[in-house]
Design an enzyme around this catalytic site. Structure first.
Site, PDB file in Angstrom:
ATOM      1  N   LYS A  96     -51.255  40.550  -8.414  1.00 60.07           N
ATOM      2  CA  LYS A  96     -50.817  39.186  -8.092  1.00 60.07           C
ATOM      3  C   LYS A  96     -50.686  38.351  -9.374  1.00 60.07           C
ATOM      4  O   LYS A  96     -51.149  38.773 -10.454  1.00 60.07           O
ATOM      5  CB  LYS A  96     -51.844  38.567  -7.134  1.00 60.07           C
ATOM      6  CG  LYS A  96     -51.992  39.327  -5.805  1.00 60.07           C
ATOM      7  CD  LYS A  96     -52.947  38.572  -4.887  1.00 60.07           C
ATOM      8  CE  LYS A  96     -53.471  39.401  -3.764  1.00 60.07           C
ATOM      9  NZ  LYS A  96     -54.461  38.672  -2.939  1.00 60.07           N
ATOM     10  N   TYR A 136     -47.053  38.332   3.899  1.00 62.09           N
ATOM     11  CA  TYR A 136     -48.338  37.989   4.517  1.00 62.09           C
ATOM     12  C   TYR A 136     -48.182  37.523   5.973  1.00 62.09           C
ATOM     13  O   TYR A 136     -49.041  36.797   6.476  1.00 62.09           O
ATOM     14  CB  TYR A 136     -49.029  36.894   3.695  1.00 62.09           C
ATOM     15  CG  TYR A 136     -49.755  37.418   2.466  1.00 62.09           C
ATOM     16  CD1 TYR A 136     -50.689  38.456   2.556  1.00 62.09           C
ATOM     17  CD2 TYR A 136     -49.547  36.847   1.209  1.00 62.09           C
ATOM     18  CE1 TYR A 136     -51.370  38.924   1.433  1.00 62.09           C
ATOM     19  CE2 TYR A 136     -50.231  37.320   0.073  1.00 62.09           C
ATOM     20  CZ  TYR A 136     -51.136  38.358   0.203  1.00 62.09           C
ATOM     21  OH  TYR A 136     -51.822  38.817  -0.905  1.00 62.09           O
ATOM     22  N   ASN A 199     -58.062  36.926  -6.225  1.00 60.01           N
ATOM     23  CA  ASN A 199     -58.666  38.268  -6.242  1.00 60.01           C
ATOM     24  C   ASN A 199     -57.736  39.345  -6.824  1.00 60.01           C
ATOM     25  O   ASN A 199     -57.934  40.538  -6.633  1.00 60.01           O
ATOM     26  CB  ASN A 199     -59.203  38.658  -4.861  1.00 60.01           C
ATOM     27  CG  ASN A 199     -58.130  38.734  -3.807  1.00 60.01           C
ATOM     28  OD1 ASN A 199     -56.940  38.584  -4.112  1.00 60.01           O
ATOM     29  ND2 ASN A 199     -58.526  38.979  -2.570  1.00 60.01           N
ATOM     30  N   HIS A 202     -53.362  43.236  -4.508  1.00 60.08           N
ATOM     31  CA  HIS A 202     -53.113  43.515  -3.092  1.00 60.08           C
ATOM     32  C   HIS A 202     -52.977  45.019  -2.893  1.00 60.08           C
ATOM     33  O   HIS A 202     -52.406  45.705  -3.736  1.00 60.08           O
ATOM     34  CB  HIS A 202     -51.811  42.846  -2.634  1.00 60.08           C
ATOM     35  CG  HIS A 202     -51.351  43.351  -1.294  1.00 60.08           C
ATOM     36  ND1 HIS A 202     -51.822  42.822  -0.107  1.00 60.08           N
ATOM     37  CD2 HIS A 202     -50.512  44.365  -0.958  1.00 60.08           C
ATOM     38  CE1 HIS A 202     -51.276  43.487   0.908  1.00 60.08           C
ATOM     39  NE2 HIS A 202     -50.475  44.432   0.415  1.00 60.08           N
ATOM     40  N   GLU A 213     -44.673  47.567   3.959  1.00 57.52           N
ATOM     41  CA  GLU A 213     -44.687  46.837   2.685  1.00 57.52           C
ATOM     42  C   GLU A 213     -43.827  47.535   1.624  1.00 57.52           C
ATOM     43  O   GLU A 213     -43.142  46.886   0.846  1.00 57.52           O
ATOM     44  CB  GLU A 213     -46.131  46.656   2.205  1.00 57.52           C
ATOM     45  CG  GLU A 213     -46.896  45.678   3.094  1.00 57.52           C
ATOM     46  CD  GLU A 213     -48.374  45.560   2.795  1.00 57.52           C
ATOM     47  OE1 GLU A 213     -49.034  44.706   3.432  1.00 57.52           O
ATOM     48  OE2 GLU A 213     -48.904  46.314   1.939  1.00 57.52           O
TER      49      GLU A 213
HETATM   50  P1  IDP Z   1     -56.915  41.907   1.514  1.00 53.64           P
HETATM   51  O1  IDP Z   1     -56.075  41.374   0.379  1.00 53.64           O
HETATM   52  O2  IDP Z   1     -58.234  42.443   1.038  1.00 53.64           O
HETATM   53  O3  IDP Z   1     -56.173  42.878   2.378  1.00 53.64           O
HETATM   54  P2  IDP Z   1     -56.528  39.946   3.634  1.00 53.64           P
HETATM   55  O4  IDP Z   1     -57.532  39.575   4.684  1.00 53.64           O
HETATM   56  O5  IDP Z   1     -55.343  40.730   4.058  1.00 53.64           O
HETATM   57  O6  IDP Z   1     -57.317  40.657   2.452  1.00 53.64           O
HETATM   58  O7  IDP Z   1     -56.047  38.584   2.968  1.00 53.64           O
HETATM   59  C1  IDP Z   1     -54.933  38.555   2.127  1.00 53.64           C
HETATM   60  C2  IDP Z   1     -55.246  37.669   0.952  1.00 53.64           C
HETATM   61  O8  IDP Z   1     -55.458  36.343   1.423  1.00 53.64           O
HETATM   62  C3  IDP Z   1     -56.529  38.021   0.201  1.00 53.64           C
HETATM   63  O9  IDP Z   1     -56.350  39.052  -0.741  1.00 53.64           O
HETATM   64  C4  IDP Z   1     -56.864  36.704  -0.445  1.00 53.64           C
HETATM   65  O10 IDP Z   1     -56.072  36.527  -1.626  1.00 53.64           O
HETATM   66  C5  IDP Z   1     -56.415  35.709   0.593  1.00 53.64           C
HETATM   67  N1  IDP Z   1     -57.550  35.279   1.430  1.00 53.64           N
HETATM   68  C6  IDP Z   1     -58.183  36.011   2.364  1.00 53.64           C
HETATM   69  N2  IDP Z   1     -59.177  35.301   2.930  1.00 53.64           N
HETATM   70  C7  IDP Z   1     -59.150  34.098   2.324  1.00 53.64           C
HETATM   71  C8  IDP Z   1     -59.935  32.910   2.479  1.00 53.64           C
HETATM   72  O11 IDP Z   1     -60.860  32.836   3.293  1.00 53.64           O
HETATM   73  N3  IDP Z   1     -59.611  31.853   1.683  1.00 53.64           N
HETATM   74  C9  IDP Z   1     -58.594  31.905   0.790  1.00 53.64           C
HETATM   75  N4  IDP Z   1     -57.828  32.978   0.616  1.00 53.64           N
HETATM   76  C10 IDP Z   1     -58.097  34.068   1.379  1.00 53.64           C
HETATM   77 MG    MG Z   2     -54.535  42.608   3.647  1.00 55.50          MG
END
Ligand code: IDP
Ligand code: MG
Length: 238
Positions: A96, A136, A199, A202, A213
């Site tokens: 990202k 997303y 984080n 992805h 995807e």
């Molecule tokens: P993942 O990336 O581990 O698959 P997902 O639940 O699919 O996690 O969420 C996608 C992205 O959304 C996460 O990587 C993170 O960047 C963001 N995200 C997830 N939960 C939160 C939150 O509670 N607050 C802010 N951003 C979030």
């Molecule tokens: Mg995800």
């Protein structure tokens, strides 16, 4: 001489391929066929010198290597490896904008590469917000959805497709838990990120998402199928 054997065995492998059933791994199967031919050629110096023909450059490969020997050998290696190729799966991985801006591209790629996974597609993209929303889409009800899509479209993303046995599930293990506060040390997020909103990476979370995807981010012609030299040392059963 070795290259003639190579070509001959490769042709033999290809003709076997044309008789085999169609699959999405066809083009990879071809590459594997060529790899099988290379393995065959590595045995040539011993065999050919024992017949006093090494390096003579005379005669075609088919005139001195018997079809009865060469074809079954190529066929065996080829069929064996084609089964293996069909087991390899693909996943979509993206660095990202935060990972790119922080100079973590090579660090992240090296973790997948060192594990033994194979990079079969890569590009630098600044996704539009609409594209980010598509990516997303399953999170559209979440309160952070809009900010997340703004963020993903805020700068360059490294979009990649990695291939390997179990790469979807194990790729997620390499990445670590969504919230870096909960990611284990040793994982990408555990070692390199601090908060969930930044984080850095992805990874597809299952076979269906991986398929969708990859299709969203890449045209089929942007992906390659090949057999890496390392594969015979990465895969194998004893
Ligand atoms: P993942 O990336 O581990 O698959 P997902 O639940 O699919 O996690 O969420 C996608 C992205 O959304 C996460 O990587 C993170 O960047 C963001 N995200 C997830 N939960 C939160 C939150 O509670 N607050 C802010 N951003 C979030
Ligand atoms: Mg995800």
């Amino acid at each position: 001489m070795a290259s003639q054997v190579c070509k001959s065995a490769s042709r033999a492998a290809r003709s076997l391929l044309s008789a085999s059933k169609a699959s999405r791994f066809h083009s990879q199967g071809r590459a594997v066929g060529a790899a099988a031919a290379v393995s065959l050629s590595s045995k040539v110096p011993f065999w050919s010198s024992s017949h006093g023909r090494g390096g003579s450059g005379s005669g075609s490969a088919s005139s001195w290597i018997s079809g009865a020997i060469a074809l079954p050998a190529a066929a065996y290696m080829f069929q064996d490896q084609e089964v293996h190729a069909a087991e390899l799966e693909r996943t979509f991985i993206a660095i990202k904008p935060d990972g790119v801006q922080r100079g973590l591209i090579s660090e992240i790629i090296s973790r997948f590469e060192r594990k033994g996974y194979k990079l079969v597609g890569i590009k630098v993209v600044i996704p539009s917000k609409d594209f980010a929303k598509q990516h997303y889409h399953d999170l559209k009800e979440r309160p952070f959805f809009d900010g997340l899509c703004d963020f993903l479209s805020s700068g360059p993303v490294i979009a990649m497709v990695w291939e390997g046995q179990g790469v979807i599930t194990y790729g997620r293990k390499l990445i670590g838990a969504t919230d870096p506060q909960k990611s284990e040390p040793g994982t990408i997020r555990g070692d390199l990120a601090v908060v969930v909103g930044r984080n850095i990476i992805h990874g597809s979370d299952g076979p269906e998402t991986a398929k969708d995807e990859i299709k969203l981010w890449f045209k089929p012609e942007e992906l390659v199928s090949f057999t890496s030299n390392a594969e015979k040392w990465i895969y194998g059963a004893n």
